[in-house]
Enzyme design. Structure first.
Site, mmCIF file in Angstrom:
data_model
loop_
_atom_site.group_PDB
_atom_site.id
_atom_site.type_symbol
_atom_site.label_atom_id
_atom_site.label_comp_id
_atom_site.label_asym_id
_atom_site.label_seq_id
_atom_site.Cartn_x
_atom_site.Cartn_y
_atom_site.Cartn_z
ATOM 1 N N TYR A 177 19.084 43.459 -69.060
ATOM 2 C CA TYR A 177 18.535 43.972 -67.852
ATOM 3 C C TYR A 177 18.339 42.724 -67.180
ATOM 4 C CZ TYR A 177 16.249 48.203 -70.396
ATOM 5 O OH TYR A 177 16.130 49.544 -70.141
ATOM 6 N N HIS A 207 13.714 44.009 -61.680
ATOM 7 C CA HIS A 207 12.896 44.846 -61.995
ATOM 8 C C HIS A 207 12.649 43.446 -63.116
ATOM 9 C CE1 HIS A 207 9.719 47.802 -62.456
ATOM 10 N NE2 HIS A 207 9.949 48.272 -63.813
ATOM 11 N N ASN A 255 6.797 48.996 -68.405
ATOM 12 C CA ASN A 255 5.568 50.319 -69.036
ATOM 13 C C ASN A 255 4.772 49.603 -69.873
ATOM 14 O OD1 ASN A 255 6.997 51.306 -67.106
ATOM 15 N ND2 ASN A 255 7.202 52.640 -68.184
ATOM 16 N N ASP A 296 8.514 42.045 -59.576
ATOM 17 C CA ASP A 296 9.159 43.013 -58.622
ATOM 18 C C ASP A 296 7.808 42.941 -57.770
ATOM 19 O OD1 ASP A 296 8.889 44.447 -60.541
ATOM 20 O OD2 ASP A 296 10.251 45.929 -59.530
#
Length: 189
Positions: free
Chosen positions: A14, A19, A66, A91
């Protein structure tokens, strides 16, 4: 004390994705204000230091996007931080690359990390620095988990520098002043 949280996902896969722009912002703040991110606490990687004369806690939650609210609420409860002293950097697909927007409240706008924070704080009133990553041409998940083009990454690096100055202004002069100074800034093509 200000709580400054950059949203993202942990793991090399990531790193530098759209994100993870919040993590990139926290890394820059850590470097610019000499605040080492050297502790594991509040379900994240964090560091304490100062921006001007104000004490700040920088956090990169390790809960995955999340569940970002879990990390935020632990720090808020531990230090008894008021919502107006919380700054979340993340973001935003509704803003073009090269844009940044500061807000004091609002909906999650479909952002799962913000949904989690709103649910855990039981409030949508907290400061946000939204960094534009552009809207997806195709599927949303592949867009936000994708990386910027070389040209866009160069723009994003400049926006991150501006975001750092905006956070400094929020801490030293207040969010309204930062909104007046920085919400009109655009590095769009």
């Amino acid at each position: 004390m200000y709580l400054i949280v950059g949203l993202g996902n942990i793991g090399k896969e990531y790193d530098k994705t759209r994100h993870n722009i919040g993590f990139d912002a926290i890394n820059l703040l850590s470097k610019e204000y000499n605040i080492p991110l050297n502790r594991k606490k509040f379900k994240g990687t964090c560091g304490e230091g100062f921006i001007g004369s104000e004490k700040v806690l920088l956090i990169k939650p390790e809960t995955y996007m999340n569940c970002s609210g879990e990390s935020v609420i632990e720090a808020v409860n531990f230090y008894k931080i008021a919502n107006d002293k919380i700054i979340i950097i993340y973001d935003d697909i509704s803003l073009n690359v090269g844009r940044m927007r500061i807000r004091t409240k609002g909906s999650a706008g479909g952002h799962n990390g913000i949904k989690s924070i709103i649910a855990h704080l039981n409030s949508d009133e907290f400061n946000r620095v939204k960094i534009g990553v552009g809207s997806p041409k195709g599927e949303l998940v592949s867009h936000v988990l994708g990386r910027f083009s070389k040209e866009h990454r160069e723009v994003i690096e400049k926006v991150l520098g501006i975001a750092s100055k905006a956070v400094e202004c929020m801490v030293k002069e207040g969010t309204v002043e930062a909104m007046n100074k920085f919400n009109s800034v655009s590095l769009e093509d």
